[in-house]
Design an enzyme around this catalytic site. Structure first.
Site, PDB file in Angstrom:
ATOM      1  N   PHE A 228     -11.960  -6.956  13.880  1.00 55.04           N
ATOM      2  CA  PHE A 228     -10.875  -7.450  13.035  1.00 55.04           C
ATOM      3  C   PHE A 228     -10.519  -6.396  11.982  1.00 55.04           C
ATOM      4  CE2 PHE A 228      -9.489  -9.866   9.197  1.00 55.04           C
ATOM      5  CZ  PHE A 228      -8.254 -10.243   9.703  1.00 55.04           C
ATOM      6  N   GLN A 229      -9.266  -6.091  11.888  1.00 48.23           N
ATOM      7  CA  GLN A 229      -8.729  -5.101  10.935  1.00 48.23           C
ATOM      8  C   GLN A 229      -9.366  -3.722  11.091  1.00 48.23           C
ATOM      9  OE1 GLN A 229      -8.526  -6.968   7.006  1.00 48.23           O
ATOM     10  NE2 GLN A 229      -6.495  -7.714   7.572  1.00 48.23           N
TER      11      GLN A 229
ATOM     12  N   LYS B 116     -17.752  -0.308   5.682  1.00 50.58           N
ATOM     13  CA  LYS B 116     -18.304  -1.269   4.719  1.00 50.58           C
ATOM     14  C   LYS B 116     -19.827  -1.140   4.580  1.00 50.58           C
ATOM     15  CE  LYS B 116     -17.635  -5.967   3.285  1.00 50.58           C
ATOM     16  NZ  LYS B 116     -16.910  -7.211   3.419  1.00 50.58           N
TER      17      LYS B 116
ATOM     18  N   GLU C 194       0.817  -1.220   0.000  1.00 52.70           N
ATOM     19  CA  GLU C 194       0.000   0.000   0.000  1.00 52.70           C
ATOM     20  C   GLU C 194       0.847   1.265   0.000  1.00 52.70           C
ATOM     21  OE1 GLU C 194      -0.551  -2.615   1.932  1.00 52.70           O
ATOM     22  OE2 GLU C 194      -2.643  -3.237   1.722  1.00 52.70           O
TER      23      GLU C 194
ATOM     24  N   MET D  90      24.394   8.154   2.311  1.00 49.75           N
ATOM     25  CA  MET D  90      24.345   9.467   2.949  1.00 49.75           C
ATOM     26  C   MET D  90      24.611   9.362   4.456  1.00 49.75           C
ATOM     27  SD  MET D  90      24.191  12.592   2.535  1.00 49.75           S
ATOM     28  CE  MET D  90      23.368  13.330   1.138  1.00 49.75           C
TER      29      MET D  90
HETATM   30  C1  LIG Z   1      12.419   5.430   5.283  1.00 50.59           C
HETATM   31  C2  LIG Z   1      13.715   6.061   5.655  1.00 50.59           C
HETATM   32  N1  LIG Z   1      14.492   5.482   6.588  1.00 50.59           N
HETATM   33  C3  LIG Z   1      15.678   6.051   6.931  1.00 50.59           C
HETATM   34  C4  LIG Z   1      16.087   7.210   6.359  1.00 50.59           C
HETATM   35  C5  LIG Z   1      17.417   7.859   6.751  1.00 50.59           C
HETATM   36  N2  LIG Z   1      18.312   7.905   5.607  1.00 50.59           N
HETATM   37  C6  LIG Z   1      18.508   9.004   4.854  1.00 50.59           C
HETATM   38  S1  LIG Z   1      19.522   8.782   3.571  1.00 50.59           S
HETATM   39  C7  LIG Z   1      19.796   7.185   4.011  1.00 50.59           C
HETATM   40  C8  LIG Z   1      20.706   6.300   3.216  1.00 50.59           C
HETATM   41  C9  LIG Z   1      20.193   6.027   1.852  1.00 50.59           C
HETATM   42  O1  LIG Z   1      20.968   5.009   1.279  1.00 50.59           O
HETATM   43  P1  LIG Z   1      20.795   4.593  -0.217  1.00 50.59           P
HETATM   44  O2  LIG Z   1      19.383   4.455  -0.574  1.00 50.59           O
HETATM   45  O3  LIG Z   1      21.649   3.420  -0.483  1.00 50.59           O
HETATM   46  O4  LIG Z   1      21.290   5.863  -1.013  1.00 50.59           O
HETATM   47  P2  LIG Z   1      22.713   6.579  -1.098  1.00 50.59           P
HETATM   48  O5  LIG Z   1      22.744   7.610  -0.018  1.00 50.59           O
HETATM   49  O6  LIG Z   1      23.775   5.551  -0.935  1.00 50.59           O
HETATM   50  O7  LIG Z   1      22.684   7.188  -2.458  1.00 50.59           O
HETATM   51  C10 LIG Z   1      19.072   6.853   5.164  1.00 50.59           C
HETATM   52  C11 LIG Z   1      19.124   5.545   5.842  1.00 50.59           C
HETATM   53  C12 LIG Z   1      15.216   7.790   5.405  1.00 50.59           C
HETATM   54  N3  LIG Z   1      15.492   8.934   4.807  1.00 50.59           N
HETATM   55  N4  LIG Z   1      14.059   7.184   5.056  1.00 50.59           N
END
Ligand SMILES: Cc1ncc(C[n+]2csc(CCOP(=O)(O)OP(=O)(O)O)c2C)c(N)n1
Length: 566
Positions: free
Chosen positions: A111-112, A161, A49, A475
């Protein structure tokens, strides 16, 4: 004419000219799905979803129309929350329909059952629980209206529903809803003030944001900047609202903004901010943001004015009419910048550009992620709609891909939602099948909604994924490198699937490039294939995004890469 709730829903969707519903069925929405079975409405079955909401959000960002999704109660509804919050932060118009248990069971821990209106109250523009069949039609109409009106946003409608099974006389002409339109008068006094400010400004700068794209004001903003030779910087959400290949464009400002954009903001004496909300990633330390400038802020939402940055001239209006009035006023009053002053200001900016351009090591033995993005631009000439995931991949895209058109850069700005890019790309491509649509991804983010490859495969939605695979949560690793003495705590993603095999397992095409000389051929091959394609680029693992403004610093204090300084 007597109609059931389920019929009324589909009728209004048709009246609202909904083209696609992104959804996932379950017990509480079985009756609606049964109606869909024999309906002409196009429904795309996602695999989660969250994917449905991001796809509807991508659809909305690319087309400017309201995105629609439909999910069941309980877990189906809670799975939409991240998508809804993502849309809410970026002001994206959505209507999210959730199934709900019958009204007599609400509050019984049935439920749900879950209180989805309670859960999403803080992250929707508005939400409704439809309590009886009388409320159904006006509520759905109102939901679409609210999603679009003023500053757009997501609206959730919870559909018990039994309400959907009930019958009522349906007459579209008798439906009345509250009017939420805001009326704007021209602001002659404010225009006179703005004119005076421009007249006295030696170093004016325009800052453009997502509101310019949402408000369809890119042409007016571009005309204003070009006519009076005012340089332009933009937020992440504003990319594409001014042509990225125009010499007046300075690129993005803020934490990973260009050196010259951040210097221009710090040195300008007039900042005209349009459709921005001064997010902390953009401003750096508030006290030193545009410290030498008077600030004009144009925004539709009064709550965005003076919230983060105190401005000198607030103009609460839709960006488009406000800019039209401004252009007219300046023309009628024969505003013309002092040629010498303007030449000096543009010259100063050119000097910054020359001193610290955006760059990276171009003769590397390993693939540089920036090289992949630049090559993608070279091959497509920018004729592509890009979605991104979140992290370094998103920032490098913002830096190295010049977006010339609005609605072509589609990214989760405010919430920064990993897992956004693939389902959003599916939403974009299903709305605009003739456009090339590319998700620029990181390996961490892509794995968050990788299941949507099945959706792309099933419906032949030929999105392309350019995976900048560094086997890290890049990052976060960058922050650990810079601020935590390279203690890479739980950011190594080496244990990952073979993405080419995974693509094949989903029935799409997988390609891989491991050397710089393979980048262009892989991109050309992948873009030419008439199927969804996942291109796995093994990039330099420990590349950082520069410039970087450290948290708590002013945006003029940037950490630069040695490669950048001429
Ligand atoms: C749902 C979610 N969880 C955690 C984060 C924190 N976060 C920001 S950037 C990042 C790393 C992203 O890694 P990747 O997708 O491999 O991209 P890269 O930075 O290597 O290009 C994280 C964990 C986030 N932004 N969103």
């Amino acid at each position: 004419m007597k109609l059931k709730g389920t019929q009324i829903l589909l009728k209004i969707l048709e009246e609202e000219q909904v083209e696609i519903i992104f959804g996932y069925p379950g017990g509480s929405v079985l009756d609606i799905y049964d109606r869909l079975y024999s309906s002409k409405l196009r429904h795309i079955l996602v695999r989660h979803e969250q994917g449905a909401v991001h796809a509807a959000d991508g659809y909305a960002r690319a087309t400017g129309k309201v995105g629609v999704c439909l999910v069941t109660s309980g877990p189906g509804a809670t799975n939409t929350v991240t998508g809804i919050a993502t849309a809410n932060m970026d002001s994206i118009p959505l209507v999210v329909f959730t199934g709900q248990v019958p009204t007599h069971l609400i509050g019984n821990d049935a439920f749900q059952e879950c209180d989805i209106t309670g859960i999403t109250r803080p992250c929707t523009k508005h939400n409704f629980l439809v309590r009886n069949i009388e409320e159904l039609a006006p509520t759905i109409k109102e939901a679409f209206h609210i999603a679009r009106a003023g500053r757009p946003g997501p609206v959730l409608v919870d559909l018990p529903k039994n309400v959907m099974a009930a019958e009522i006389d349906y007459d579209p002409d008798k439906i009345t809803i509250r009017n939420y339109e805001t009326f704007h008068k021209p602001f002659p006094k404010k225009m006179a003030q703005c004119y005076e400010m421009l007249l006295h400004a030696k170093r004016p700068l325009i800052m453009t944001g997502g509101g310019v794209i949402l408000g369809k004001a890119a042409a007016e903003l571009t005309a204003l900047a070009r006519k009076y030779q005012i340089p332009v910087t933009g937020t992440l959400m504003g990319l594409g609202s001014f042509p990225g290949s125009d010499p007046l464009w300075l690129g993005m400002l803020g934490m990973h903004g260009t050196y010259y954009a951040n210097m221009a903001v710090s040195e300008c004496d007039l900042l005209i901010a349009v459709g921005v909300r001064f997010d902390d990633r953009v401003t750096g330390t508030i006290e030193t943001f545009a410290a030498n400038a008077q600030i004009v802020q144009i925004d539709i939402d009064p709550s965005s004015i003076n919230r983060n940055i105190v401005v000198d001239l607030p103009i609460v209006d839709e960006c488009r009419p406000a800019l039209q009035i401004m252009l007219k006023y300046l023309t009628e009053h024969n505003y013309a910048p002092d040629k010498e002053e303007r030449r000096a200001w543009l010259g100063q900016i050119a000097g910054w550009k020359e001193k610290v351009p955006l760059s990276y090591c171009r003769n590397s033995q390993v693939i540089k992620p920036q090289h992949v993005i630049e090559t993608l631009y070279k091959i497509t000439q920018g004729n592509v709609i890009i979605t991104t995931e979140v992290g370094q991949n998103q920032m490098w895209t913002a830096q190295f891909f010049p977006f010339d058109q609005p609605n072509t850069f589609i990214s989760s700005g405010g919430l920064g939602t990993m897992g956004y890019g693939l389902p959003a790309a599916i939403g974009v491509k299903s709305a605009l099948p003739d456009r090339q649509v590319v998700d620029i991804a990181g390996d961490g983010s892509l794995q968050m909604n990788i299941q949507e490859l099945a959706t792309a495969a099933q419906y032949k939605i030929n999105v392309k994924i350019v995976l900048l695979n560094n086997n890290y949560l890049g990052m976060v690793r960058q922050w650990q490198e810079l601020f935590y003495e390279k203690r890479y705590s739980f950011t190594d993603m080496t244990y990952a699937p073979d993405f080419v095999k995974l693509a094949e397992a989903y029935g799409i095409v997988g390609l891989r490039a491991t050397k710089p000389e393979e980048v262009e051929s892989t991109l050309r091959q992948g873009l030419a294939i008439d199927k969804p394609v996942l291109m796995d680029f093994h990039v330099a693992r420990e590349e950082c995004v520069y410039p970087m403004v450290r948290p708590g610093a002013s945006i003029s204090e940037m950490t630069l890469d040695r490669e950048m300084i001429n």
